[in-house]
Design a protein around this motif. Structure first.
Motif, short mmCIF file in Angstrom:
data_model
loop_
_atom_site.label_atom_id
_atom_site.label_comp_id
_atom_site.label_asym_id
_atom_site.label_seq_id
_atom_site.Cartn_x
_atom_site.Cartn_y
_atom_site.Cartn_z
N PHE A 115 0.82 -1.21 0.00
CA PHE A 115 0.00 0.00 0.00
C PHE A 115 0.86 1.26 0.00
O PHE A 115 0.49 2.26 -0.61
N VAL A 116 2.00 1.21 0.67
CA VAL A 116 2.92 2.36 0.62
C VAL A 116 3.37 2.61 -0.82
O VAL A 116 3.27 3.71 -1.34
N THR B 170 10.35 7.97 -6.38
CA THR B 170 10.59 7.82 -4.94
C THR B 170 10.63 6.35 -4.51
O THR B 170 11.21 6.01 -3.50
N ILE B 171 10.00 5.47 -5.30
CA ILE B 171 10.03 4.05 -4.96
C ILE B 171 11.47 3.56 -4.95
O ILE B 171 11.88 2.80 -4.08
N PHE B 172 12.23 4.04 -5.94
CA PHE B 172 13.59 3.53 -6.05
C PHE B 172 14.62 4.48 -5.44
O PHE B 172 15.77 4.52 -5.85
N ASN B 173 14.16 5.23 -4.44
CA ASN B 173 15.09 6.05 -3.67
C ASN B 173 15.83 5.21 -2.64
O ASN B 173 15.39 4.14 -2.25
N ILE B 174 16.97 5.76 -2.22
CA ILE B 174 17.64 5.17 -1.06
C ILE B 174 17.74 6.26 0.00
O ILE B 174 18.25 7.34 -0.30
N PRO B 175 17.24 6.10 1.21
CA PRO B 175 16.54 4.90 1.71
C PRO B 175 15.16 4.76 1.09
O PRO B 175 14.57 5.76 0.68
N PHE C 192 3.26 6.76 3.36
CA PHE C 192 2.42 6.92 2.19
C PHE C 192 2.76 8.19 1.42
O PHE C 192 3.10 9.20 2.01
N GLY C 193 2.69 8.11 0.10
CA GLY C 193 2.94 9.26 -0.75
C GLY C 193 1.64 9.82 -1.29
O GLY C 193 0.57 9.53 -0.77
N SER C 194 1.73 10.61 -2.35
CA SER C 194 0.53 11.27 -2.85
C SER C 194 0.30 11.00 -4.32
O SER C 194 -0.32 11.78 -5.02
N HIS C 195 0.81 9.87 -4.79
CA HIS C 195 0.76 9.62 -6.23
C HIS C 195 -0.32 8.63 -6.66
O HIS C 195 -0.22 8.06 -7.73
#
Lengths: 285, 301
Positions: free
Chosen positions: A40-41, A49-54, A59-62
């Motif tokens: 769900f996140v 942002t999914i493939f960001n580190i960390p 939850f995001g807004s997309h």
């Protein structure tokens, strides 16, 4: 004094032991629930942002953006409808035909009854997967590929269903009741519809739970029988989006979340019944 | 007289759908599958009879077959059987009435079992990802380095096994709790009076009395594990991947599906199906033997 302190040590030891058990249980609690939280996140996150580190933890807004991507990359509404129709269709028809067959095996004495029942038990042990190749070929001949039919018709009299309903009725529908219904002038088909079905609710609930969840979750069979994009069920559609080179990961996870959500909600509210139904459906089977 | 003949007609009428569907979608595919397995057939056009050649090919010559069997068996042991070593302790703890929130734990543990394998495999693909994966992030934060879970041929099988374990531990826990509830409590009381500690009690009372349930649960795991397809299929990038690097995740069921959907060799696919089925039978029989022997031993003591 020494007795008192020994008691105290014992008490502390017991406390530590119990705490360790909770640590163990809570550890696995997180292991089993975290991936769900994470679906769900990710469903609310943008591709970047999914493939960001960390990695993102909140939850995001997309969501809307991911949803738009999802419906351009997949015929998602169709996929959802396909899954729903197949699941409901398979569940309702299987309940009907298995109750009917179970009724015959549990409440009648006729030549060959034992043979049929043994046959049901034998089929029960043979996984359908081993005949997936000829089944596919048959569906091609019947022109059933890319229709709902292969997902519903062959499973209507699934051995597990007949077995469960036979067991259930043999144990919990009294013969006297049928005799009474006959004296009241009902024929056997009316008895099935008006007496047996209402009385079989607990058995039907077990079979219905197993079939509904199994059908919603089925992948392999749907993968073979429904190659057309517009006919695919949710799990197959998700897998094809994943294997697509330009598939968007945020959209994929949103689709994933939507696929998981219905069962998740139902399960959280009725977990006790569903778990017990699964248990009844397996320990007896 | 009329009543009596009706009594026979009704049940036969009720069973007619079963007969029809069994003959057409149960028995016929089995016979047809045996027939196909003796032929070279692309699914269209003529079937060419080749006798036992398909079987001989896989047993003696094919470069993948034994590899897929080996991987399937590896995943059976570390994916499908390992879960019981975790599920039994979980069940024993959750069967303890002094533990609070047991229903919450049971619900959480069971959650993976009601979720479809593809959704699970997809999220674990992210967790196991190399550069941006969640697991690697944690490992790296702990100073343990990062690993190419889904690329390194030695790490693909453990990654798949983890997902299989994850999905079925809760299910087995629930089965074992049901089994534990059938064990009479006075047995434990007697052992407590004899001075046994809880570990001894579980080894001497719980496990032996649980053997029939263990047999049942493990049999389910074996039958399911030998057909393992969904997780390796997604985790090693579908038919194109063929099980990833060095075919490390190419299970036997995957191979059958590949023959059907990618290569279109129905004769060969059917032959592998029957070979795999034979393996399932053999393993089930061995498993039965072991349990019977264990039970016999307990009985003698």
């Amino acid at each position: 004094m020494s007795k008192k302190s020994r008691l105290k040590i014992q008490k502390i030891m017991r406390f530590i032991k119990k705490s360790l058990l909770y640590v163990f249980l809570i550890f696995f609690f997180f292991i089993f629930t975290f991936p769900f939280y994470y679906v769900f996140v990710l469903a609310t996150r943008s591709y970047e942002t999914i493939f960001n580190i960390p990695p993102p933890f909140t939850f995001g807004s997309h969501v809307v953006h991911n949803f738009n991507k999802l419906i351009t990359q997949l015929p998602f509404a169709f996929n959802f409808i396909n899954s729903s129709v197949i699941t409901v269709g398979a569940t309702v028809t299987r309940i009907f035909f298995c109750t009917m067959a179970g009724f015959a095996l549990a409440k009648y004495r006729f030549p060959g009854r034992k043979f049929v029942y043994t046959l049901v038990l034998l089929i029960l042990m043979f996984p359908r997967f081993f005949t997936i190749i000829p089944l596919f070929k048959m569906m091609v001949w019947l022109k059933w590929v890319n229709t709902y039919l292969p997902m519903i018709i062959p499973g209507m009299t699934e051995a597990i269903g007949i077995f469960l309903m036979t067991q259930f009725m043999a144990n919990s529908i009294p013969d006297e009741l049928m005799d009474a219904a006959r004296i009241d002038g009902l024929n056997d088909f009316q008895i099935l519809l008006r007496v047996v079905f209402p009385l079989s609710k607990p058995g039907i609930s077990v079979l219905g739970t197993i079939t509904f969840i199994g059908s919603w979750n089925d992948f392999l069979y749907a993968l073979v029988m429904l190659p057309e994009r517009i006919m695919q069920t949710l799990p197959v559609a998700l897998s094809s989006l994943y294997l697509m080179a330009e598939g968007d990961f945020g959209a994929l996870m949103l689709g994933n979340a939507i696929t998981i959500l219905p069962l998740l909600v139902v399960f959280v509210f009725f977990s006790k019944t569903i778990i017990n139904n699964f248990l009844a459906g397996s320990v007896k089977g | 007289m009329r009543m009596k003949s009706l009594r026979i007609i009704y049940p036969l009428f009720f069973l007619t759908p079963f007969f029809i569907l069994f003959l057409s979608f149960g028995l016929f595919p089995v016979l047809f599958s045996i027939l196909i397995s003796f032929h070279q057939w692309k699914g269209m056009g003529d079937m060419k009879f080749v006798g036992l050649l398909n079987y001989a090919y896989f047993l003696l010559k094919d470069q993948y077959f034994w590899k897929t069997i080996k991987i399937t068996l590896w995943l059976l042991v570390f994916g499908s059987l390992t879960q019981h070593f975790i599920a039994i302790p979980c069940a024993i703890i959750l069967n303890n009435r002094l533990i609070r929130g047991r229903d919450v734990f049971k619900t959480a543990y069971f959650l993976p079992y009601i979720t479809n394998t593809i959704s699970i495999a997809l999220i674990f693909n992210y967790i196991f990802g190399n550069n941006y994966g969640f697991l690697n992030f944690i490992l790296e934060s702990l100073g343990l380095g990062r690993y190419n879970w889904l690329i390194n041929k030695n790490l693909i099988p453990p990654a798949i096994a983890t997902v299989v374990n994850w999905r079925y531990i809760g299910w087995n826990t629930i089965i074992y709790i049901a089994g534990l509830q059938a064990i009479p409590e006075d047995l434990y009381e007697a052992a407590t009076i004899d001075g046994a500690n809880s570990l001894q009690k579980h080894i001497n009372i719980t496990i032996p009395l649980l053997l029939p349930i263990i047999f049942f649960a493990v049999t389910l795991s074996v039958i399911g594990g030998m057909q393992l397809f969904d997780e390796p299929f997604i985790m090693t990038e579908g038919y194109g991947g063929m099980g990833g690097t060095d075919n490390a995740g190419f299970t036997a069921a995957f191979y059958i599906m590949w023959q059907l959907q990618r290569a279109g060799r129905l004769g060969r696919g059917s032959a592998i199906s029957w070979l795999l089925f034979l393996f399932v039978l053999i393993i089930t029989l061995i498993h039965r033997r072991i349990i019977l022997q264990l039970q016999g031993k307990e009985g003698n003591e």
